[in-house]
Write an enzyme that holds these catalytic residues in place. Structure first.
Site, PDB file in Angstrom:
ATOM      1  N   CYS A  51      -3.308  83.575  73.922  1.00  0.00           N
ATOM      2  CA  CYS A  51      -2.552  82.984  73.016  1.00  0.00           C
ATOM      3  C   CYS A  51      -2.632  83.644  71.842  1.00  0.00           C
ATOM      4  CB  CYS A  51      -2.880  81.548  72.979  1.00  0.00           C
ATOM      5  SG  CYS A  51      -1.863  80.506  71.791  1.00  0.00           S
ATOM      6  N   GLU A  55       4.125  84.196  73.742  1.00  0.00           N
ATOM      7  CA  GLU A  55       3.570  85.330  74.489  1.00  0.00           C
ATOM      8  C   GLU A  55       4.670  86.349  74.311  1.00  0.00           C
ATOM      9  OE1 GLU A  55       0.681  85.348  75.388  1.00  0.00           O
ATOM     10  OE2 GLU A  55       0.024  83.440  76.221  1.00  0.00           O
TER      11      GLU A  55
END
Length: 232
Positions: A2, A108
């Protein structure tokens, strides 16, 4: 992993969503402006428990040991759940520093045409996500080291592998409380992180503008979450 996330709700919104009583003074004011592109090194909202009640702090996203700080090494922003329990680096946080990082979703990246293409990942319903985190913060303790947190990650599964092979551990509100509760034993907390993360089908994701990639603190607009057309 993340690398960025969206945190545009208020403290009270996230506290209510996780099932906390927000009638106390803890939840009066104290909000920052909505954030749509939270990056490492900044200080977003983090939830934790004290005496069985929910509390909040704004903590720096990133952790490094005192030796790493002295050597000016870059902080860690994620912790692999497989190594966090067994390794000495994060194990002390697994015992005493389990927190929740609330958000609307996270980003992402894939590589398309030699360029980093960001994707926004969120729930299909209008509800926040609760990411498992670890911190070296010790409330009511005089700490002389850098204070920060990391987000716990696990292997992706299903279609999300096409976006990234790892993702944050995202918990239900019930499991989030169990994760934060310091009465929860380390082994149980590890089991929650390893087996209770919401499955791939609980999320949706879409491409967003590459403007997300700019390392600019002012690059923080709601429009960054807008889907862009599929490439031909």
């Amino acid at each position: 992993m993340c690398g960025r996330f969206e945190q545009s709700g208020t403290r009270k919104y996230y506290a209510r969503a996780i099932g906390a009583d927000t009638r106390g003074v803890e939840w009066v004011g104290g909000d920052t402006i909505p954030r749509y592109n939270v990056s490492p090194g900044t200080a977003p909202l983090v939830l934790h428990t004290l005496s069985d009640a929910l509390h909040s702090d704004y903590l720096r996203w990133g952790y490094r040991t005192p030796n790493e700080a002295a050597e000016k090494k870059s902080p860690w922003i994620n912790a692999r759940v497989e190594k966090a329990l067994s390794g000495r680096y994060f194990r002390h946080m697994f015992r005493d520093g389990r927190v929740i990082v609330p958000a609307g979703g996270w980003f992402e990246w894939t590589v398309e045409g030699g360029k980093k293409q960001p994707w926004y990942i969120t729930r299909p319903t209008d509800e926040p996500i609760f990411m498992a985190g670890l911190t070296n913060l010790r409330p009511y303790t005089n700490q002389t080291v850098e204070i920060g947190f990391v987000i716990v990650t696990a292997d992706s599964s299903g279609g999300m592998v096409d976006v990234h092979d790892r993702r944050p551990v995202v918990l239900t509100s019930t499991d989030a409380w169990r994760w934060m509760d310091l009465a929860t034993q380390v082994e149980e907390a590890a089991h929650i992180a390893q087996t209770r993360s919401l499955p791939t089908e609980a999320f949706v994701w879409w491409r967003v503008d590459r403007a997300v990639n700019r390392p600019d603190p002012n690059n923080d607009r709601k429009e960054l979450l807008t889907p862009i057309p599929e490439q031909a």
